[in-house]
Enzyme design. Structure first.
Site, PDB file in Angstrom:
ATOM      1  N   SER A 153       1.012  -1.043  -0.069  1.00  0.00           N
ATOM      2  CA  SER A 153      -0.065   0.109   0.041  1.00  0.00           C
ATOM      3  C   SER A 153       0.984   1.143  -0.037  1.00  0.00           C
ATOM      4  O   SER A 153       1.902   1.288  -0.838  1.00  0.00           O
ATOM      5  CB  SER A 153      -0.953   0.134   1.289  1.00  0.00           C
ATOM      6  OG  SER A 153      -1.697   0.971   1.214  1.00  0.00           O
ATOM      7  N   TYR A 168      -4.485   9.176  -5.509  1.00  0.00           N
ATOM      8  CA  TYR A 168      -3.510   8.240  -5.158  1.00  0.00           C
ATOM      9  C   TYR A 168      -3.698   7.533  -3.628  1.00  0.00           C
ATOM     10  O   TYR A 168      -3.804   6.322  -3.373  1.00  0.00           O
ATOM     11  CB  TYR A 168      -2.224   8.371  -5.385  1.00  0.00           C
ATOM     12  CG  TYR A 168      -1.024   7.605  -4.818  1.00  0.00           C
ATOM     13  CD1 TYR A 168      -0.656   6.526  -5.739  1.00  0.00           C
ATOM     14  CD2 TYR A 168      -0.403   7.768  -3.854  1.00  0.00           C
ATOM     15  CE1 TYR A 168       0.486   5.516  -5.479  1.00  0.00           C
ATOM     16  CE2 TYR A 168       0.698   6.692  -3.468  1.00  0.00           C
ATOM     17  CZ  TYR A 168       1.112   5.567  -4.348  1.00  0.00           C
ATOM     18  OH  TYR A 168       2.086   4.757  -4.044  1.00  0.00           O
ATOM     19  N   LYS A 172      -4.791   3.796  -2.126  1.00  0.00           N
ATOM     20  CA  LYS A 172      -4.020   3.121  -1.144  1.00  0.00           C
ATOM     21  C   LYS A 172      -4.827   2.790  -0.062  1.00  0.00           C
ATOM     22  O   LYS A 172      -4.515   1.840   0.703  1.00  0.00           O
ATOM     23  CB  LYS A 172      -2.601   3.955  -0.900  1.00  0.00           C
ATOM     24  CG  LYS A 172      -1.806   3.936  -2.163  1.00  0.00           C
ATOM     25  CD  LYS A 172      -1.419   2.348  -2.547  1.00  0.00           C
ATOM     26  CE  LYS A 172      -0.321   2.315  -3.751  1.00  0.00           C
ATOM     27  NZ  LYS A 172      -0.032   0.921  -4.097  1.00  0.00           N
TER      28      LYS A 172
HETATM   29  P1  NAI Z   1       7.658   1.183 -10.003  1.00  0.00           P
HETATM   30  O1  NAI Z   1       7.057   1.993 -10.793  1.00  0.00           O
HETATM   31  O2  NAI Z   1       9.195   0.785 -10.113  1.00  0.00           O
HETATM   32  O3  NAI Z   1       6.744  -0.060  -9.687  1.00  0.00           O
HETATM   33  C1  NAI Z   1       5.461  -0.406  -9.929  1.00  0.00           C
HETATM   34  C2  NAI Z   1       5.548  -1.536 -10.791  1.00  0.00           C
HETATM   35  O4  NAI Z   1       4.204  -1.942 -11.087  1.00  0.00           O
HETATM   36  C3  NAI Z   1       6.272  -1.526 -12.152  1.00  0.00           C
HETATM   37  O5  NAI Z   1       7.291  -2.338 -12.366  1.00  0.00           O
HETATM   38  C4  NAI Z   1       5.345  -1.412 -13.369  1.00  0.00           C
HETATM   39  O6  NAI Z   1       5.608  -1.882 -14.552  1.00  0.00           O
HETATM   40  C5  NAI Z   1       4.008  -2.201 -12.588  1.00  0.00           C
HETATM   41  N1  NAI Z   1       2.744  -2.192 -13.038  1.00  0.00           N
HETATM   42  C6  NAI Z   1       2.045  -0.871 -13.132  1.00  0.00           C
HETATM   43  N2  NAI Z   1       0.898  -1.036 -13.608  1.00  0.00           N
HETATM   44  C7  NAI Z   1       0.586  -2.412 -13.791  1.00  0.00           C
HETATM   45  C8  NAI Z   1      -0.477  -3.182 -14.340  1.00  0.00           C
HETATM   46  N3  NAI Z   1      -1.551  -2.557 -14.662  1.00  0.00           N
HETATM   47  N4  NAI Z   1      -0.178  -4.724 -14.393  1.00  0.00           N
HETATM   48  C9  NAI Z   1       1.075  -5.174 -13.988  1.00  0.00           C
HETATM   49  N5  NAI Z   1       2.087  -4.365 -13.574  1.00  0.00           N
HETATM   50  C10 NAI Z   1       1.862  -3.029 -13.495  1.00  0.00           C
HETATM   51  O7  NAI Z   1       7.524   1.768  -8.673  1.00  0.00           O
HETATM   52  P2  NAI Z   1       7.801   1.498  -7.097  1.00  0.00           P
HETATM   53  O8  NAI Z   1       8.141   2.407  -6.098  1.00  0.00           O
HETATM   54  O9  NAI Z   1       8.505   0.207  -7.039  1.00  0.00           O
HETATM   55  O10 NAI Z   1       6.305   0.917  -6.455  1.00  0.00           O
HETATM   56  C11 NAI Z   1       5.993  -0.469  -6.071  1.00  0.00           C
HETATM   57  C12 NAI Z   1       4.931  -0.199  -5.129  1.00  0.00           C
HETATM   58  O11 NAI Z   1       4.860   0.518  -4.043  1.00  0.00           O
HETATM   59  C13 NAI Z   1       3.535   0.559  -5.958  1.00  0.00           C
HETATM   60  O12 NAI Z   1       2.499  -0.056  -5.503  1.00  0.00           O
HETATM   61  C14 NAI Z   1       3.576   1.955  -5.362  1.00  0.00           C
HETATM   62  O13 NAI Z   1       2.236   2.610  -5.276  1.00  0.00           O
HETATM   63  C15 NAI Z   1       4.053   1.532  -3.688  1.00  0.00           C
HETATM   64  N6  NAI Z   1       4.973   2.719  -2.988  1.00  0.00           N
HETATM   65  C16 NAI Z   1       6.063   3.175  -3.687  1.00  0.00           C
HETATM   66  C17 NAI Z   1       6.653   4.167  -2.693  1.00  0.00           C
HETATM   67  C18 NAI Z   1       7.903   4.963  -3.254  1.00  0.00           C
HETATM   68  O14 NAI Z   1       8.124   6.009  -2.670  1.00  0.00           O
HETATM   69  N7  NAI Z   1       8.336   4.540  -4.366  1.00  0.00           N
HETATM   70  C19 NAI Z   1       5.894   4.787  -1.566  1.00  0.00           C
HETATM   71  C20 NAI Z   1       4.695   4.031  -1.151  1.00  0.00           C
HETATM   72  C21 NAI Z   1       4.203   2.980  -1.923  1.00  0.00           C
END
Ligand code: NAI
Length: 263
Positions: A153, A168, A172
């Site tokens: 989340s 967003y 979440k």
């Molecule tokens: P990221 O953008 O590198 O990772 C997200 C991944 O989800 C990507 O690999 C993308 O291709 C995949 N994705 C997106 N839509 C998709 C779909 N429809 N079907 C399949 N795959 C899909 O970003 P990050 O930072 O690694 O984020 C991972 C999780 O952590 C997300 O849920 C994000 O909301 C959450 N998050 C991230 C934070 C941050 O500061 N980076 C903070 C809080 C939460």
């Protein structure tokens, strides 16, 4: 302050188990996939774009692990079921699932957010997690050993917020509520569900418009109680704990890993 002391973990907490990680081609999802593989799991690495998935699989195989790249769009009905089927067909079971795929569309006040951005975030972050939970639970509850699910989340969900993140944050908050409700519904089926809520983590998602990594580090030094953002490996460590047998009596928790941002 708070230097990252985390070494690459190795161990065998997940030997003989199969883990599915959505969004495993980048960022937190890749770190989670590598961490499970380092601890013995066979990993199904899922996401939309095949190339990054193959890179994650190659990194796992280079280190002697086993993994499968499984292209899927989690917002599409049927894709989650196909992922579960792929795990079972290739590796024989689905023991752990990490619903990590997510998108951030924002950076503008809510009144100015394009409607398409609202719908995309709902589709990926909420419908995607809902469909994944359903498919994963339906399989895990048929296994004598059940399973463990962790959804990713955000601290913006229920713990704090920031400008330009209202939609967003709403998705979440829904992820957390959905996961906690599912945890209650299915713990007696042998399926244990928990949530990790990261704060700003070292991936492009936490960069503000025009910001470099160095700018973000400076902002973190000035504004976060810990003085820095989380490393992706630190989020992975929390995910692995919740998925492990050490957390056998932890059900429906929302574990905040956010450098103290919500304090
Ligand atoms: P990221 O953008 O590198 O990772 C997200 C991944 O989800 C990507 O690999 C993308 O291709 C995949 N994705 C997106 N839509 C998709 C779909 N429809 N079907 C399949 N795959 C899909 O970003 P990050 O930072 O690694 O984020 C991972 C999780 O952590 C997300 O849920 C994000 O909301 C959450 N998050 C991230 C934070 C941050 O500061 N980076 C903070 C809080 C939460």
């Amino acid at each position: 302050m708070g230097e990252i002391a985390l070494m690459a973990t190795t161990g065998d907490r997940f030997s003989g188990r199969t883990a599915l990680v959505t969004g495993g081609g980048s960022g937190i999802g890749r770190a989670v996939a590598l961490a499970f593989a380092a601890e013995g799991a066979r990993v199904v690495v899922a996401g939309r774009r095949p190339e990054p998935l193959k890179e994650t699989v190659a990194l796992i195989e280079e280190r002697g692990g086993a993994a499968l790249a499984a292209p899927a769009d989690v917002s599409r009905s049927g894709d989650a079921e196909a992922l579960v089927a792929a795990a079972v067909d290739h590796f024989g079971s689905l023991d752990v699932a990490v619903n990590n795929a997510g998108v951030f569309r924002g950076g503008v006040p809510l009144a100015d957010l394009p409607e398409a951005d609202w719908h995309e975030q709902l589709a990926v972050n909420v419908t995607g997690v809902h469909l994944a939970l359903q498919a994963e639970i339906r399989r895990m509850r048929t296994q004598p050993t059940g399973g463990a699910i962790v959804t990713v989340s955000s601290n913006f969900g229920v713990h704090t917020t920031a400008p330009g993140a209202a939609a967003y944050a709403a998705t979440k908050a829904a992820v957390t509520a959905l996961s906690r409700g599912a945890a209650l519904d299915h713990i007696r089926d042998g399926v244990r569900i928990n949530v990790v809520s990261p704060g700003a983590t070292a991936t492009p998602m936490s960069l503000r418009a025009g910001e470099t990594d160095a700018d973000r580090a400076e902002r973190a030094r000035a504004t976060l109680p810990l003085g820095r953002v989380s490393a992706t490996e630190e989020i992975a460590a929390a995910v692995l704990y919740l998925a492990s047998d050490a957390a056998a009596s932890v059900v429906g928790t929302d574990l905040l890993v956010d450098s103290g941002a919500s304090l």
